[in-house]
Design an enzyme around this catalytic site. Structure first.
Site, PDB file in Angstrom:
ATOM      1  N   HIS A 140      35.640  -5.320  18.823  1.00  0.00           N
ATOM      2  CA  HIS A 140      34.600  -4.295  17.824  1.00  0.00           C
ATOM      3  C   HIS A 140      35.203  -4.031  16.768  1.00  0.00           C
ATOM      4  CE1 HIS A 140      32.195  -3.895  21.681  1.00  0.00           C
ATOM      5  NE2 HIS A 140      31.315  -3.345  20.973  1.00  0.00           N
ATOM      6  N   LYS A 144      35.116   1.915  15.827  1.00  0.00           N
ATOM      7  CA  LYS A 144      34.517   2.455  16.919  1.00  0.00           C
ATOM      8  C   LYS A 144      35.405   3.235  17.592  1.00  0.00           C
ATOM      9  CE  LYS A 144      32.643   0.583  21.285  1.00  0.00           C
ATOM     10  NZ  LYS A 144      31.488   1.406  21.298  1.00  0.00           N
TER      11      LYS A 144
HETATM   12  N1  LIG Z   1      23.830   0.894  22.922  1.00  0.00           N
HETATM   13  C1  LIG Z   1      23.981  -0.160  21.859  1.00  0.00           C
HETATM   14  O1  LIG Z   1      23.491  -1.329  21.808  1.00  0.00           O
HETATM   15  C2  LIG Z   1      25.123   0.374  20.628  1.00  0.00           C
HETATM   16  C3  LIG Z   1      24.990  -0.284  19.629  1.00  0.00           C
HETATM   17  C4  LIG Z   1      25.848   0.084  18.581  1.00  0.00           C
HETATM   18  C5  LIG Z   1      26.524   1.292  18.728  1.00  0.00           C
HETATM   19  N2  LIG Z   1      26.441   1.905  19.864  1.00  0.00           N
HETATM   20  C6  LIG Z   1      26.978   3.376  19.899  1.00  0.00           C
HETATM   21  O2  LIG Z   1      26.090   4.289  19.373  1.00  0.00           O
HETATM   22  C7  LIG Z   1      26.804   5.321  18.681  1.00  0.00           C
HETATM   23  C8  LIG Z   1      26.787   5.470  17.412  1.00  0.00           C
HETATM   24  O3  LIG Z   1      27.228   4.481  16.705  1.00  0.00           O
HETATM   25  P1  LIG Z   1      27.412   4.498  15.029  1.00  0.00           P
HETATM   26  O4  LIG Z   1      28.205   3.159  14.658  1.00  0.00           O
HETATM   27  O5  LIG Z   1      26.046   4.786  14.456  1.00  0.00           O
HETATM   28  O6  LIG Z   1      28.314   5.706  14.702  1.00  0.00           O
HETATM   29  P2  LIG Z   1      28.452   6.372  13.410  1.00  0.00           P
HETATM   30  O7  LIG Z   1      29.543   7.343  13.463  1.00  0.00           O
HETATM   31  O8  LIG Z   1      28.180   5.669  12.145  1.00  0.00           O
HETATM   32  O9  LIG Z   1      26.890   7.784  13.554  1.00  0.00           O
HETATM   33  C9  LIG Z   1      27.227   8.696  14.258  1.00  0.00           C
HETATM   34  C10 LIG Z   1      26.263   9.644  13.665  1.00  0.00           C
HETATM   35  O10 LIG Z   1      26.019  10.725  14.530  1.00  0.00           O
HETATM   36  C11 LIG Z   1      25.962  12.046  13.820  1.00  0.00           C
HETATM   37  N3  LIG Z   1      26.265  13.131  14.779  1.00  0.00           N
HETATM   38  C12 LIG Z   1      27.441  13.578  15.114  1.00  0.00           C
HETATM   39  N4  LIG Z   1      27.369  14.861  15.965  1.00  0.00           N
HETATM   40  C13 LIG Z   1      25.860  14.986  16.003  1.00  0.00           C
HETATM   41  C14 LIG Z   1      24.992  15.832  16.435  1.00  0.00           C
HETATM   42  N5  LIG Z   1      25.486  16.920  17.251  1.00  0.00           N
HETATM   43  N6  LIG Z   1      23.741  15.823  16.361  1.00  0.00           N
HETATM   44  C15 LIG Z   1      23.151  14.768  15.787  1.00  0.00           C
HETATM   45  N7  LIG Z   1      23.914  13.830  15.002  1.00  0.00           N
HETATM   46  C16 LIG Z   1      25.415  13.984  15.167  1.00  0.00           C
HETATM   47  C17 LIG Z   1      27.267  11.617  13.067  1.00  0.00           C
HETATM   48  O11 LIG Z   1      27.130  12.478  11.874  1.00  0.00           O
HETATM   49  C18 LIG Z   1      26.829  10.167  12.471  1.00  0.00           C
HETATM   50  O12 LIG Z   1      25.889  10.320  11.187  1.00  0.00           O
HETATM   51  C19 LIG Z   1      28.302   5.198  19.332  1.00  0.00           C
HETATM   52  O13 LIG Z   1      28.622   5.579  20.587  1.00  0.00           O
HETATM   53  C20 LIG Z   1      28.443   3.520  19.554  1.00  0.00           C
HETATM   54  O14 LIG Z   1      29.333   3.255  20.317  1.00  0.00           O
HETATM   55  C21 LIG Z   1      25.412   1.547  20.866  1.00  0.00           C
END
Ligand SMILES: NC(=O)c1ccc[n+]([C@@H]2O[C@H](COP(=O)([O-])OP(=O)(O)OC[C@H]3O[C@@H](n4cnc5c(N)ncnc54)[C@H](O)[C@@H]3O)[C@@H](O)[C@H]2O)c1
Length: 256
Positions: A140, A144
């Protein structure tokens, strides 16, 4: 119109989900919530999509379930213990909170929204019992925060269950000495190796080894856009699921 709210709306995934929902004629984006924002705007939603972080998602889950809101969760970190916690939380909330009892919310936890990745996991599950050895390498982007990935943990669980059902013994491994971590993390008896590297998005290889042959099943998400058809499918399909917890897109894809 299906009213959609997004938690983690300023993040890499959340912002793309918001843009995708805005572009869908049958969906209406009614709330974009990020860290520090009030969650109250989510109350009118038909479904809330969470792409936040493993450290905060359980609090969001508790709040949404108590508010009687359906939830699609993409945030990673849902291992067996966390899924059990989510199940308990749903049970308790639907018994104790009138709003949740009336709404009977659905929670769909999706370790990977990419259709290709779901198929990769399914193929790995089907192949696992035919090979002595099975290990996972997940790769990744360097941003991450958790390892191993939710997809890798789920693949490991699926491989382990398939091997156990078929009576396949443990994979051979003569390692007697090792540096800590050299053989990766062990998830349900399956070794998982995590690579974090600038330039990558989300990739996974399942390596299977038998007598004089290996099989490698590889999936690459080259762009976060690959997750959006699955997110839309989850948002549109969540009310067709039974109340309570569902894991994975397999049911909605007809692969269960
Ligand atoms: N299931 C899937 O297919 C898939 C795909 C990609 C990423 N992910 C997962 O999704 C998650 C997010 O990934 P990302 O790359 O967008 O991360 P990121 O860090 O870019 O975004 C996370 C966001 O959540 C916000 N946040 C933090 N605490 C919060 C709260 N209490 N309430 C609301 N918002 C809050 C942060 O400020 C940030 O803007 C990770 O856990 C990642 O592993 C899953």
């Amino acid at each position: 119109m299906i009213k959609v709210g997004v938690l983690g709306a300023k993040g890499r995934m959340g912002s793309l989900v918001s843009e995708t929902v805005r572009g869908a004629r049958d969906l209406e984006l009614v709330a974009e919530v990020d860290a520090g924002d009030s969650r109250d705007d989510l109350r009118g939603c038909d479904v809330v999509v969470d792409f936040t972080s493993p450290g905060v998602v359980m609090d969001n889950l508790r709040w949404c379930v108590r508010s009687g809101l359906n939830m699609v969760i993409g945030t990673s970190g849902f291992d067996g213990a966390r899924l059990a916690e989510a199940n308990d939380l749903l049970d308790n909330s639907t018994r104790q909170t009138p709003r949740a009892a009336a709404a009977q919310p659905r929670v769909l936890v999706v370790p990977n929204f990419s259709v290709g990745a779901v198929l990769m996991m399914k193929f790995a599950e089907q192949a696992a019992r035919f090979f002595e050895s099975a290990e996972i390498v997940e790769l990744h982007h360097a941003g991450k925060v958790d390892a191993p990935s939710g997809t890798a943990a789920r693949t490991a669980a699926m491989i382990a269950a398939a091997r156990s059902a078929a009576g396949t013994g443990p994979a051979p491994d003569a390692t007697a000495t090792q540096l800590e971590g050299a053989r990766g993390a062990v998830v349900d008896g399956v070794h998982v190796h995590s690579v974090r590297m600038a330039g990558l998005v989300a990739h996974q290889e399942v390596l299977l080894g038998g007598h004089g042959e290996t099989l490698t099943i590889r999936h690459d998400s080259l762009d976060r856009a690959s997750f959006m058809p699955g997110v839309l499918m989850a948002v549109r399909g969540i009310t067709s699921l039974s109340p309570g917890l569902t894991v994975g897109l397999e049911g909605l894809l007809g692969l269960a």
